[in-house]
Scaffold this motif. Structure first.
Motif, PDB file in Angstrom:
ATOM      1  N   GLU A 188       0.834  -1.203   0.000  1.00  0.00           N
ATOM      2  CA  GLU A 188       0.000   0.000   0.000  1.00  0.00           C
ATOM      3  C   GLU A 188       0.872   1.259   0.000  1.00  0.00           C
ATOM      4  OE1 GLU A 188      -3.600   2.113   2.597  1.00  0.00           O
ATOM      5  OE2 GLU A 188      -2.694   0.198   3.239  1.00  0.00           O
ATOM      6  N   GLY A 189       0.526   2.178  -0.880  1.00  0.00           N
ATOM      7  CA  GLY A 189       1.280   3.414  -1.000  1.00  0.00           C
ATOM      8  C   GLY A 189       2.384   3.348  -2.036  1.00  0.00           C
ATOM      9  N   GLY A 190       2.634   2.179  -2.580  1.00  0.00           N
ATOM     10  CA  GLY A 190       3.691   2.041  -3.577  1.00  0.00           C
ATOM     11  C   GLY A 190       3.271   2.593  -4.934  1.00  0.00           C
ATOM     12  N   THR A 191       4.212   3.174  -5.637  1.00  0.00           N
ATOM     13  CA  THR A 191       3.988   3.670  -7.004  1.00  0.00           C
ATOM     14  C   THR A 191       5.100   3.089  -7.871  1.00  0.00           C
ATOM     15  OG1 THR A 191       5.242   5.671  -6.444  1.00  0.00           O
ATOM     16  CG2 THR A 191       2.848   5.795  -6.294  1.00  0.00           C
ATOM     17  N   PHE A 192       4.786   2.048  -8.593  1.00  0.00           N
ATOM     18  CA  PHE A 192       5.799   1.277  -9.312  1.00  0.00           C
ATOM     19  C   PHE A 192       5.653   1.478 -10.824  1.00  0.00           C
ATOM     20  CE2 PHE A 192       4.848  -1.126  -5.391  1.00  0.00           C
ATOM     21  CZ  PHE A 192       6.086  -1.023  -4.773  1.00  0.00           C
ATOM     22  N   ARG A 193       6.709   1.991 -11.441  1.00  0.00           N
ATOM     23  CA  ARG A 193       6.744   2.123 -12.895  1.00  0.00           C
ATOM     24  C   ARG A 193       7.164   0.803 -13.524  1.00  0.00           C
ATOM     25  NH1 ARG A 193       9.507   7.151 -11.895  1.00  0.00           N
ATOM     26  NH2 ARG A 193       8.316   8.991 -12.515  1.00  0.00           N
TER      27      ARG A 193
END
Length: 276
Positions: free
Chosen positions: A103-108
């Motif tokens: 939760e809260g991760g932003t993965f390209r």
């Protein structure tokens, strides 16, 4: 000259002589035009090489896949995709994880297609940064698409289905439903979920720090990102009040209602409204 003589002359004039088959004149080389035409048909070829057709089919399939990605967007909310401006075989993506251990991760990530798609196997998905997960290779950071699609079937399997699974496995980790490609992560998840979550949170924190960065560096397993110069590469900038405050103010602005009725309220008479 009587009528019988005239009849004989007419019949003689229209009498067929020789074979009914029409003989075409010969070509200057001595070959008949019929044979020349036959050779032209048998030796005819497309105006451009056959391999050019495959390029058209590839572009058509990629456009169709992206249309399906857009159509089924509600199935994987929080995931955003855009094709590269420089190559149709590369798509850029990012996922915002809103629940679970990440939760809260932003993965390209990037999606890569072969020039034989959809006949050349499934697309390849590679994350830019480390994601400690049983379905993501620890070194290459490649998502295990083949663990969920052992055989990529044309007209049956599609990119949006991969995105749905990608969202699911990051929101709810369950290594029992697929063949892990990161054995270390799979074993830790089985033996010590608290330690696994602690390790996952490290990647979440790192993803936030790199959100505004144009580099994909993340520890020893990283390399410089060669796609940051692409006009469609997904980038973010820090909040700037001078730029973004005006945009936020528009959120609460309601447009003036515009009447499209020509009937006075309470009346059934057309064009009874004074101003229309």
């Amino acid at each position: 000259m009587d009528i019988n003589d005239k009849k004989d002359i007419v019949e003689t004039s229209f009498q067929r002589k020789g074979s009914i088959r029409r003989v075409l004149p010969s070509s200057p080389q001595g070959d008949s035009l019929l044979n020349v035409s036959a050779r032209m048909v048998s030796n005819s070829k497309p105006s451009f090489p056959k391999e050019n057709y495959s390029q058209f089919f590839l572009e058509y399939n990629l456009i169709s896949e992206f249309n399906m990605v857009s159509r089924f967007r509600e199935k994987y909310s929080g995931v955003y995709i855009i094709p590269s401006a420089e190559s149709s075989l590369v798509w850029f993506g990012i996922i915002f994880v809103r629940s679970g251990m990440y939760e809260g991760g932003t993965f390209r990530f990037q999606i890569f297609f072969t020039d034989q798609f959809p006949n050349g196997g499934s697309p390849t998905i590679v994350f830019e940064n480390s994601v400690f997960h049983p379905a993501i290779h620890e070194v290459t950071r490649e998502f295990a698409v083949r663990s969920f699609f052992p055989e990529w079937r044309k007209d049956v399997n599609h990119v949006f289905q991969i995105l749905v699974i990608l969202k699911q496995i990051l929101h709810c980790v369950d290594a029992r439903t697929f063949e892990p490609v990161n054995e270390k992560a799979a074993e830790l998840f089985k033996s010590d979920k608290a330690a696994f979550q602690s390790r996952a949170k490290q990647d979440v924190a790192a993803s936030k720090e790199l959100l505004y960065s144009s580099s994909s560096s993340s520890g020893s397993s990283s390399s410089s990102n060669t796609y940051t110069s692409d006009p469609h590469y997904i980038k973010f900038s820090q909040f700037d009040p001078e730029i973004h405050e005006n945009v936020l103010s528009l959120k609460d602005t309601k447009p003036e209602s515009v009447s499209i009725s020509w009937v006075q309220p309470g009346s059934l008479e057309p064009f009874s409204k004074p101003q229309y």
